[in-house]
Scaffold this active site. Structure first.
Site, short mmCIF file in Angstrom:
data_model
loop_
_atom_site.label_atom_id
_atom_site.label_comp_id
_atom_site.label_asym_id
_atom_site.label_seq_id
_atom_site.Cartn_x
_atom_site.Cartn_y
_atom_site.Cartn_z
N CYS A 142 0.85 -1.19 0.00
CA CYS A 142 0.00 0.00 0.00
C CYS A 142 0.90 1.25 0.00
O CYS A 142 1.79 1.36 0.84
CB CYS A 142 -0.89 -0.01 1.24
SG CYS A 142 -1.90 1.50 1.39
N VAL B 88 2.29 -14.01 -24.18
CA VAL B 88 3.20 -13.86 -23.06
C VAL B 88 3.61 -15.23 -22.53
O VAL B 88 2.78 -16.13 -22.37
CB VAL B 88 2.56 -13.01 -21.94
CG1 VAL B 88 1.32 -13.66 -21.35
CG2 VAL B 88 3.58 -12.70 -20.85
N GLU B 89 4.89 -15.39 -22.29
CA GLU B 89 5.43 -16.64 -21.76
C GLU B 89 5.10 -16.70 -20.26
O GLU B 89 5.31 -15.72 -19.53
CB GLU B 89 6.94 -16.67 -22.02
CG GLU B 89 7.56 -18.04 -21.86
CD GLU B 89 7.91 -18.32 -20.42
OE1 GLU B 89 7.91 -19.50 -20.04
OE2 GLU B 89 8.14 -17.34 -19.68
N SER B 90 4.63 -17.87 -19.79
CA SER B 90 4.04 -17.91 -18.45
C SER B 90 5.07 -17.73 -17.33
O SER B 90 4.79 -17.11 -16.32
CB SER B 90 3.27 -19.21 -18.24
OG SER B 90 4.12 -20.32 -18.22
N ASP C 119 -0.47 -5.83 0.53
CA ASP C 119 -1.80 -6.22 0.05
C ASP C 119 -1.67 -7.53 -0.70
O ASP C 119 -0.63 -7.82 -1.29
CB ASP C 119 -2.36 -5.13 -0.88
CG ASP C 119 -2.74 -3.86 -0.13
OD1 ASP C 119 -3.32 -3.97 0.96
OD2 ASP C 119 -2.44 -2.77 -0.63
N HIS D 227 -4.60 -0.53 -5.35
CA HIS D 227 -5.21 -1.69 -5.99
C HIS D 227 -5.58 -1.38 -7.44
O HIS D 227 -5.25 -2.13 -8.36
CB HIS D 227 -6.51 -2.07 -5.26
CG HIS D 227 -6.34 -2.52 -3.86
ND1 HIS D 227 -5.16 -2.46 -3.17
CD2 HIS D 227 -7.24 -3.07 -2.99
CE1 HIS D 227 -5.33 -2.95 -1.96
NE2 HIS D 227 -6.58 -3.32 -1.83
N GLU D 228 -6.29 -0.27 -7.61
CA GLU D 228 -6.79 0.06 -8.95
C GLU D 228 -5.62 0.34 -9.89
O GLU D 228 -5.65 -0.04 -11.07
CB GLU D 228 -7.68 1.31 -8.89
CG GLU D 228 -8.95 1.13 -8.08
CD GLU D 228 -8.77 1.46 -6.61
OE1 GLU D 228 -7.60 1.49 -6.15
OE2 GLU D 228 -9.79 1.70 -5.93
#
Ligand SMILES: [Ca+2]
Ligand SMILES: [Ca+2]
Ligand SMILES: [Ca+2]
Ligand SMILES: [Ca+2]
Ligand SMILES: [Ca+2]
Ligand SMILES: [Ca+2]
Ligand SMILES: [Ca+2]
Ligand SMILES: [Ca+2]
Ligand SMILES: [Ca+2]
Ligand SMILES: [Ca+2]
Ligand SMILES: [Ca+2]
Ligand SMILES: [Ca+2]
Ligand SMILES: [Ca+2]
Ligand SMILES: [Ca+2]
Ligand SMILES: [Ca+2]
Ligand SMILES: [Ca+2]
Lengths: 160, 160, 160, 160, 160, 160, 160, 160, 160, 160
Positions: free
Chosen positions: C46, C68-70, C53, C87-88
């Site tokens: 935060c 995208v490669e995992s 968080d 968060h947003e």
């Protein structure tokens, strides 16, 4: 001391009794307001065998001017306790009584009955008020049927 | 050492108080951004009996320029703790207050209240901002009503 | 014996680092292919309190030429571990970085954050690539918002 | 308005730090009192790979004169965030630190770690204080091992 | 119509009030009778921050001559609503008050509190009445501590 | 970029191979330490039909001086992938191999196999090390059998 | 006795083998018939690390003249057991093979893979047969993508 | 057609009626045989308010020479439908009636009642027959009390 | 006493027998009424191996003038007990028989069969009555297919 | 193609037939080995009404020299399909037949039957072999009764 707590004079009807239903005024008529009641202690009698039936009854509606008061609804649902009617008829009667009481834009009643002989019956009835019918409300009534069908495989566990 | 931890000077209101709500600036106004709050510790008082009511309150909205700050939202929801209003009115008041605060494109409030006498009440209110109304947002508001109705049989277990 | 197993030289970044993201070629570009990542070990800080968080982050997209490669995605998500953002903002940043990386037809990011003070926040962001925009994709982006809203009452238990 | 909310000056340690732990006085020493903490946001680093590990940590104890303050416990658990140690060692270290802090009659620590490569590890450690050892407490420590083993098949779903 | 339903004159206390507790006579004293109350709407205030706390409180006992009346118990639990005390103290106070009221052979109180900052606290207190102490009751009190510890990993989901 | 990530030179055996098991030193031999592995990706072959079988394998033990390293355990369990043996024999072989490897005070192996033809098989094997046998460990081994039996009705859903 | 039961001569392939697939005639071509297979024992190998991967594979289709025989489908899925391909590629290959085999009106393949390093991958592929394409089938293919996305937060628990 | 199906002449009592109970002979008296009935449609009336109460009633016993016939038990439980008695008394009455009917070695009755005002009551009664009392049966009766207490936190969800 | 209870003269067919189906009159033809049967004890025989198959069969319809009586439906479903037919054929036969019996506006049959060899089969069939076909009913039939597909990942656990 | 797969010559008995049971040699007689069978597709006929009954049957035992072969057990359980006997008798017959077949140290049989008229019956039978009786085995048999009783409130949902 305890006896004082018992001075609750609520009257529980001996048989089906729509006259116990009461209303209050909708303070938010400008909204398309939705209210749902989850009545999970419904019981009635089978008209053929006298055997008690049990269900979880869900009632949802969009109010116009009047709304059903929840304690009176409880008494109304309890009045089916010694009343004999088929599953399907009970759900239709509830819909009819509440429709007359409140004149809602939309109303629906769903009953999830516990099984008898390895089979459960789940009736679903809904109605759009012709005085308020819009394409949107007709669509809502149609979509609600779809949603009901789309969830049938989950009801068995829900009523356990 | 513990007493130092207690120097938290947050003020908890004695009664319903929308003035505690605060906002911050939306940094992503170009997106149709959605934010949901899951407030599972809501409690208010019944205006008729004084009995406490408990609910899980869900608030969702699409921001324009302002967003509600989460800690102030917590204080706001807590301010209903000693406030008496019906289930339906509490949900409408929350919607109204947040609408005024944020001027969102869309907002909805859902309350899942614990049962009283074998019946639970679940009110659902939503609103599209006329200043931003599009066919899509109108459709969203309509579809959200459908979704609410489509999930009623699962709420009972969710609030246990 | 065991020490040999430890010769894993993967580098874990000290802070947010989109440069760890890598791609590979989509071998099925003729399909409207969907890939979803369920990243249930996301954690950030935060920016106001420094408090960690935690979230379950879901990323879904329709690829064009690059995917995208995992394992690199795992490293990327881990790079938020010591990074402070709301968060947003975290969800928007992830969407932006992956959009730049892959130029997908469609992408969405959903974060289910654990509660603070009795309230959980769930941000949802999605985007249609203008270069590939069709009525179907616009509809998909709209419907996805609806789906997100329609499931909010189930997220609380999902992240426990 | 919002910035005032941010004036939270809690210090989050950069590394493992038992000095943040604080205690308060047990007001009920005449009871065999039990307190359990469910810390579901524990994360540490793998000492071999640097990869973050995640766990749900459960701590239970019977107090004597001192009890651990919950906010300081939160800070203590968070101090493992950038600390590298094996699953088993983390759980032992937590037990040792809290034992020294509180001198409890009994204490136990259980860690439910999320899987790596299709295998999850769940360490369980407990200890009876020799100064308070009774046949009952020895039995309790033994029975707790049994209970731990008896529940292993349910942990996988619990940590999802 | 509706206003008559509201003539419920139950008094809800403004603060913690054990005087609302009432008893009735145990008609089955020859049995080792067990009664459990599941009070899932408990809320109190944190004495340090003023923040509301929420819990599911379980009370179990073996009666002697008097039993607690359930509606008065509800009022008693509600009286903690504006009362500030720590989690552990609330549970002890409840145990003490009910012990004094009923003089039970055995009594226990368990509180499952919702999390704060990623940690939940679950206190468990029990007591055997010395006037009725037997080896069996002592064993029961011990075994109950074990059962409490053996279930801690399931409480987090139970209170969601 | 991506190919570098692939330079993982772990060797996966073609057939059952206990030689891949490795150990590390128990740093807490003074504790009656418990470690559980939840291996939910176990698969072997039926020796009669060649059909693959699938199970969730749980391994728990109390260490003495050596502990099994978790990555090597993963490789060991994977080595059953192309190996044919009955459910019961696989569980016994795992117990024997780990017993030889670690010389534990106590060890148990439980396999929850997915159904074939409407029936699932769940073998459970445990062993107390005679060199460390105490009344407590014998009791633990006995109680563990009880616990296994007491949970059989929950395994079917656990392995779905 | 028992050996006779073992005379099951089903051949299990050593590697990926679409030739084991067999069909039977659709006796209800006049219906828009749907058939779903829930293959919850799928396993393949990672082409980069050789590590086994596990998934729950769902296959759904609307038949034309031919339908895949379920036991042959089982053998086909088992033939991936020692075959190395990426998650996404396995799902595409299955779709391609079944499409060629049955020439269905519509087909879809969904793979819910267990996590690696805290991230799970869920690929979803579907296809409408151009020879039977209608607006309804195109809509179905689109809506199915939506449904897939709308359920991602539930898959993690489903595959445990 | 249908009316013939209705010729079920089972008589449902208007009030509590133990005379409907019937027995059949235990064919396996040499075994310590256990039989459990799970009666999940129990309903009675509150003697103070007249309000219906609902419960899931569990009855378990070890037979001697006579066993209760299940359909007659159903009728007996249904006879409480219009009968007013407290939760605790109903459970004791059921135990007494069945004890008189069958003279079992052991019997227990558990009632999980749905909540009223945020509190649920769960009474548990059991009895060992003095004519068959052994140390084992006394222990069983004691352990059963423990088990009942150990599960209270799960009953709330079970009765939803 | 007991033998009188046994004088139930219901006839259970030895083989598939649609003649046991009976109807009653729909008292609410003005409504688009929905009725669902949840038949969770369906069993038939595999025509190739003679092995019993088990399913949870869901039947839903919108009535016109006649409705199927539930006890006769139970007997009809039981008549498949010694009948050999494929999963897909059983579901089609049920649909055909009920369609002929009731002439419904809409009907659907879904079978969730338990797994064989790690694969479960779920057939879904539905039909709109051409005599009542509307755009809405066609849409309903289409949307129902979508719903079926959208829930496949939940069926496996539902039938356990 | 397909017909070859059908050449499965397993014989399914027309009626109850213990002669289909086969055994194989226990390779681990030195262990107190436990094996559990979870037979979730058991069905028999009610001897009074002819109505099919359904149950989940659990069988557990400690072998001596012989073990029951699982496919033969499946055929044996299937042989009850057209056999009429009470719930309690079926469970006793299964115990007797398997006891004669294997001469086990310990064996138990539990049947969870689906409800009839709102009541479910769950019989539990177990037996210690006198030739191998020890205090431990007697205790195990006793404790298993306790476990059975302690879980009754969870069975209803388990068999849905
Ligand atoms: Ca229930
Ligand atoms: Ca709840
Ligand atoms: Ca709760
Ligand atoms: Ca989670
Ligand atoms: Ca979790
Ligand atoms: Ca979790
Ligand atoms: Ca909750
Ligand atoms: Ca809750
Ligand atoms: Ca699974
Ligand atoms: Ca699993
Ligand atoms: Ca699984
Ligand atoms: Ca229920
Ligand atoms: Ca229920
Ligand atoms: Ca089922
Ligand atoms: Ca089942
Ligand atoms: Ca089932």
């Amino acid at each position: 001391g305890v006896t004082e707590l018992g001075s609750n004079e609520t009257h529980y009807s001996d048989d089906y009794d729509p006259s116990v239903l009461e209303t209050f005024v909708n303070k938010h008529p400008q909204n398309d307001y939705l209210v749902t009641f989850d009545g999970y202690e419904f019981t009635s009698l089978c008209p053929k065998t006298g055997q008690p039936d049990f269900a979880n009854v869900f009632i949802s509606y969009i109010p116009t001017e009047k709304m059903v008061e929840s304690k009176s609804l409880k008494l109304y649902l309890f009045s089916f306790r010694n009343h004999g009617d088929f599953h399907e008829d009970c759900m239709n009667i509830i819909l009819d009584d509440l429709y007359k009481l409140m004149n809602p834009k939309y109303i629906e009643v769903l009953g999830l009955f516990t099984p008898r002989g390895g089979i459960s019956i789940y009736p679903f009835v809904n109605r759009v008020n012709p005085a308020f019918e819009t394409e949107e409300l007709s669509n809502l009534a149609f979509q609600r049927k779809l949603h009901f069908l789309g969830n049938v495989q989950s009801y068995g566990r829900a009523i356990r």
